[in-house]
Design a protein around this motif. Structure first.
Motif, PDB file in Angstrom:
ATOM      1  N   LEU A   1     -25.797   7.569 -30.189  1.00 52.30           N
ATOM      2  CA  LEU A   1     -24.682   8.414 -29.770  1.00 52.30           C
ATOM      3  C   LEU A   1     -23.830   8.808 -30.969  1.00 52.30           C
ATOM      4  CD1 LEU A   1     -23.472   6.509 -26.570  1.00 52.30           C
ATOM      5  CD2 LEU A   1     -24.969   8.516 -26.677  1.00 52.30           C
ATOM      6  N   GLY A   2     -23.286  10.023 -30.888  1.00 51.51           N
ATOM      7  CA  GLY A   2     -22.369  10.506 -31.912  1.00 51.51           C
ATOM      8  C   GLY A   2     -21.454  11.564 -31.334  1.00 51.51           C
ATOM      9  N   PHE A   3     -20.526  12.033 -32.165  1.00 50.32           N
ATOM     10  CA  PHE A   3     -19.616  13.092 -31.713  1.00 50.32           C
ATOM     11  C   PHE A   3     -19.365  14.051 -32.866  1.00 50.32           C
ATOM     12  CE2 PHE A   3     -16.638  10.196 -33.701  1.00 50.32           C
ATOM     13  CZ  PHE A   3     -15.674  11.033 -34.268  1.00 50.32           C
ATOM     14  N   VAL A   4     -18.847  15.245 -32.525  1.00 48.61           N
ATOM     15  CA  VAL A   4     -18.454  16.236 -33.522  1.00 48.61           C
ATOM     16  C   VAL A   4     -17.111  16.834 -33.112  1.00 48.61           C
ATOM     17  CG1 VAL A   4     -20.858  16.818 -34.050  1.00 48.61           C
ATOM     18  CG2 VAL A   4     -19.586  18.220 -32.408  1.00 48.61           C
ATOM     19  N   LEU A   5     -16.363  17.287 -34.101  1.00 45.54           N
ATOM     20  CA  LEU A   5     -15.153  18.078 -33.917  1.00 45.54           C
ATOM     21  C   LEU A   5     -15.292  19.321 -34.788  1.00 45.54           C
ATOM     22  CD1 LEU A   5     -12.454  15.249 -34.166  1.00 45.54           C
ATOM     23  CD2 LEU A   5     -13.289  16.335 -32.075  1.00 45.54           C
ATOM     24  N   PHE A   6     -14.967  20.501 -34.258  1.00 43.92           N
ATOM     25  CA  PHE A   6     -15.183  21.720 -35.029  1.00 43.92           C
ATOM     26  C   PHE A   6     -14.043  22.718 -34.832  1.00 43.92           C
ATOM     27  CE2 PHE A   6     -17.357  22.281 -30.943  1.00 43.92           C
ATOM     28  CZ  PHE A   6     -16.879  23.507 -30.519  1.00 43.92           C
ATOM     29  N   ALA A   7     -13.890  23.600 -35.818  1.00 42.18           N
ATOM     30  CA  ALA A   7     -12.942  24.710 -35.755  1.00 42.18           C
ATOM     31  C   ALA A   7     -13.574  25.892 -36.479  1.00 42.18           C
ATOM     32  CB  ALA A   7     -11.609  24.341 -36.399  1.00 42.18           C
ATOM     33  N   ASN A   8     -13.366  27.095 -35.937  1.00 44.50           N
ATOM     34  CA  ASN A   8     -13.936  28.283 -36.574  1.00 44.50           C
ATOM     35  C   ASN A   8     -12.977  29.456 -36.512  1.00 44.50           C
ATOM     36  OD1 ASN A   8     -14.536  29.873 -34.044  1.00 44.50           O
ATOM     37  ND2 ASN A   8     -15.898  28.130 -33.649  1.00 44.50           N
ATOM     38  N   MET A   9     -13.305  30.496 -37.272  1.00 46.61           N
ATOM     39  CA  MET A   9     -12.468  31.697 -37.336  1.00 46.61           C
ATOM     40  C   MET A   9     -13.376  32.913 -37.495  1.00 46.61           C
ATOM     41  SD  MET A   9     -11.215  34.172 -39.516  1.00 46.61           S
ATOM     42  CE  MET A   9     -11.526  33.453 -41.120  1.00 46.61           C
TER      43      MET A   9
ATOM     44  N   GLY B   1     -15.039  20.261 -29.461  1.00 48.52           N
ATOM     45  CA  GLY B   1     -15.709  19.018 -29.808  1.00 48.52           C
ATOM     46  C   GLY B   1     -16.966  18.855 -28.978  1.00 48.52           C
ATOM     47  N   GLY B   2     -17.747  17.842 -29.338  1.00 49.74           N
ATOM     48  CA  GLY B   2     -18.987  17.665 -28.609  1.00 49.74           C
ATOM     49  C   GLY B   2     -19.564  16.269 -28.726  1.00 49.74           C
ATOM     50  N   LEU B   3     -20.512  15.986 -27.862  1.00 46.87           N
ATOM     51  CA  LEU B   3     -21.233  14.716 -27.828  1.00 46.87           C
ATOM     52  C   LEU B   3     -22.634  14.937 -28.372  1.00 46.87           C
ATOM     53  CD1 LEU B   3     -21.361  11.715 -26.799  1.00 46.87           C
ATOM     54  CD2 LEU B   3     -22.274  12.661 -24.655  1.00 46.87           C
ATOM     55  N   ARG B   4     -23.159  13.938 -29.108  1.00 49.51           N
ATOM     56  CA  ARG B   4     -24.522  13.976 -29.612  1.00 49.51           C
ATOM     57  C   ARG B   4     -25.309  12.784 -29.074  1.00 49.51           C
ATOM     58  NH1 ARG B   4     -22.853  18.123 -30.176  1.00 49.51           N
ATOM     59  NH2 ARG B   4     -22.717  19.480 -32.025  1.00 49.51           N
ATOM     60  N   ILE B   5     -26.506  13.075 -28.553  1.00 53.02           N
ATOM     61  CA  ILE B   5     -27.409  12.040 -28.048  1.00 53.02           C
ATOM     62  C   ILE B   5     -28.736  12.205 -28.779  1.00 53.02           C
ATOM     63  CG2 ILE B   5     -28.513  11.041 -26.024  1.00 53.02           C
ATOM     64  CD1 ILE B   5     -26.378  12.489 -24.312  1.00 53.02           C
ATOM     65  N   LYS B   6     -29.182  11.149 -29.456  1.00 54.21           N
ATOM     66  CA  LYS B   6     -30.419  11.240 -30.234  1.00 54.21           C
ATOM     67  C   LYS B   6     -31.623  11.286 -29.296  1.00 54.21           C
ATOM     68  CE  LYS B   6     -30.237  10.638 -34.106  1.00 54.21           C
ATOM     69  NZ  LYS B   6     -29.834  11.608 -35.111  1.00 54.21           N
ATOM     70  N   PHE B   7     -32.337  12.411 -29.324  1.00 54.42           N
ATOM     71  CA  PHE B   7     -33.539  12.534 -28.500  1.00 54.42           C
ATOM     72  C   PHE B   7     -34.762  11.995 -29.230  1.00 54.42           C
ATOM     73  CE2 PHE B   7     -37.226  14.351 -26.560  1.00 54.42           C
ATOM     74  CZ  PHE B   7     -36.923  14.447 -25.214  1.00 54.42           C
ATOM     75  N   ASN B   8     -34.921  12.388 -30.496  1.00 50.19           N
ATOM     76  CA  ASN B   8     -36.080  11.960 -31.276  1.00 50.19           C
ATOM     77  C   ASN B   8     -35.617  11.583 -32.674  1.00 50.19           C
ATOM     78  OD1 ASN B   8     -38.496  11.949 -32.933  1.00 50.19           O
ATOM     79  ND2 ASN B   8     -39.537  12.987 -31.241  1.00 50.19           N
TER      80      ASN B   8
END
Length: 389
Positions: free
Chosen positions: A326-334, A354-361
Motif C-alpha cells: 500500500l502507498g499514497f500520493v498527493l499532487f497539485a497541478n496547473m 490525492g490517491g491510494l496505491r495498491i501493488k498489483f504486480n
C-alpha cells in the motif's frame, strides 16, 4: 544501459495482490515463492476491471485495463517494456479502444513507441482560451482514429533519436441542433464546419533522454521528450501544419538510505504548441490530450484549449506499508493556454488531490492507482494501472 537505481534485497519481503491471493487460496502451500525475479521473455500481466465515471464528462462507464510488462533483453541492461489495452464503453453511445506500447529492445539499442485508438464520442468543449465560462459548454459528436508509431535508435546511453508517423482522423464532427456550431462557439475556422471530416497526416522527428528503467512506475531519474511534427498534403493531410511537443520529468528520491520504501517527489511539465494557423480545432493543444492522456487530474478533459498550452505538476509518492503493498500520493497541478486574441498566457488554473496505491504486480512494479482530483467547480475519481507520470 539502464538507470543505476535498483531496489535492494532487504529484510522485509515485498508483497503484491498476487501474493495476497496465493496466501488466501493456498494457505498451506510451502512451494509458492514470495519473491519473483524478472526473466527475459516472461510477461507480467496486471488487470483492472471496474465500473466508474469517465473523467471528462462522459457519464457512467465500464472500463477494463490490462497491462503487460516484459523484458525483451537482460533486465540488468534493458528497460521494462509495456503494452496497455484499455477498452471502455458507456450507455450514452461512447466507447474507446486504445492500445499503447513502449518496447525496449535488447540493451536498449532501439525503442519503439505506438499509440493506436478507435474512439466514438460525444464529448464537451468550451471554445478557445483560458477564460471561457461554464455556460459555453457544448457537446461535440465525432468519430476518431489515431495511429502513432515511432522508432528511435540509441545514440549514446540514455539518449535516443528517431522518426515517426502520426495520423489523426476526426470524422463527422457535429453539434446538437439546439447548440451553436463549433465554429460559432470557438470563432475558429479550421476543422469546425458542421459534419466535416478532418484528416491530419504527418512525419515526426523524435528526441528522447530517459534514465528511468520502468515507465509503469518510474524510479528516480530524468525524462525529456521532444516531438516535432510536420503534416503535409503530400501524405494525405487535409491541411499542412506543424506542431512541437516538449515533455520534461524528474523523479527525486527523498530518502536514498532506505530504497525499500517509496519516498519520491515527481515533477512534470510539458509545453505543446501549434505552429500554424491551419491546425484543425480538435487537434489543437488541450488539457487531458497529452501523449498518454494523463494530465489534468481534477480538471475536465478539453476544459482549456488554445494554440499553445503549458502544464506543470508535482506529486509526492510514499509507501504506507513496509512490504510495498500500500502507498499514497498527493499532487497539485496547473494549466494555462494562450488567449486567441492576445496570444498570451493570462489565466492559470490550479487543481490538486490525492490517491491510494495498491501493488498489483511487484515484478513489473505495477500499482492500481485510485486518484481523487478537484478544481474550482469540478472533481473526479480516476482509476489506472500505473502512475500518472
Amino acid at each position: 544501459m539502464v538507470s543505476s537505481f535498483k531496489a535492494p534485497s532487504d529484510s522485509v519481503p515485498q508483497k503484491d495482490l498476487i501474493d495476497v491471493f496465493k496466501s488466501v487460496f493456498k494457505p498451506n502451500s510451502k512451494n509458492v515463492p514470495t519473491d519473483r525475479q524478472p526473466r527475459t521473455g516472461k510477461v507480467y500481466f496486471s488487470f483492472l476491471p471496474t465500473a466508474s465515471t469517465l473523467p471528462d464528462g462522459g457519464g457512467k462507464m465500464f472500463i477494463t485495463s490490462t497491462t503487460a510488462g516484459f523484458y525483451a533483453g537482460d533486465h540488468s541492461t534493458t528497460n521494462l517494456s509495456s503494452i496497455t489495452f484499455t477498452p471502455y464503453f458507456n450507455f450514452n453511445g461512447r466507447y474507446g479502444l486504445p492500445l499503447r506500447s513502449n518496447i525496449w529492445l535488447s540493451d536498449n539499442r532501439w525503442f519503439i513507441a505506438g499509440d493506436t485508438r478507435l474512439m466514438v464520442y460525444p464529448q464537451d468543449t468550451w471554445g478557445l482560451g483560458g477564460d471561457q465560462p461554464e455556460s459555453n459548454r457544448t457537446r461535440v459528436d465525432y468519430r476518431y482514429i489515431r495511429f502513432y508509431q515511432s522508432l528511435l535508435r540509441q545514440i549514446r546511453p540514455y539518449f535516443f533519436a528517431g522518426v515517426g508517423y502520426n495520423m489523426d482522423y476526426h470524422m463527422r464532427i457535429v453539434t446538437p441542433d439546439d447548440a451553436p456550431h463549433l465554429g460559432e462557439l470557438s470563432g475558429y475556422t479550421f476543422g469546425t464546419s458542421w459534419g466535416q471530416n478532418s484528416f491530419s497526416s504527418g512525419m515526426t522527428l523524435n528526441l528522447l533522454y530517459d534514465t528511468r528503467n520502468n515507465s509503469i512506475n518510474p524510479l528516480p531519474g530524468c525524462y525529456a521528450n521532444l516531438i516535432y511534427r510536420v503534416n503535409s498534403s503530400l501524405i494525405g493531410s487535409t491541411r499542412p501544419w506543424q506542431s512541437v511537443y516538449l515533455d520534461l520529468r524528474h523523479y527525486v528520491a527523498l530518502n536514498k538510505a532506505n530504497k525499500q520504501q517509496q519516498n519520491t517527489l515527481a515533477l512534470w511539465t510539458y509545453f505543446w504548441a501549434a505552429l500554424d494557423r491551419g491546425v484543425p480545432y480538435l487537434s489543437l493543444p488541450s488539457i487531458g490530450w497529452d501523449l498518454y492522456n494523463r494530465s489534468g487530474r481534477g480538471v475536465e478533459q478539453n476544459r482549456y484549449r488554445g494554440q499553445r498550452l503549458w502544464y506543470t505538476e508535482a506529486e509526492y509518492r510514499r509507501s504506507i506499508t513496509r512490504n510495498g503493498l500500500l502507498g499514497f500520493v498527493l499532487f497539485a497541478n496547473m494549466t494555462t493556454v494562450n488567449e486567441p486574441d492576445t496570444k498570451r498566457f493570462t489565466y492559470f488554473h490550479p487543481a490538486g488531490g490525492g490517491g491510494l496505491r495498491i501493488k498489483f504486480n511487484k515484478t513489473s512494479n505495477t500499482n492500481i492507482a485510485i486518484d481523487y482530483g478537484f478544481s474550482k467547480g469540478y472533481s473526479s475519481v480516476r482509476l489506472n494501472l500505473g502512475e500518472a507520470f
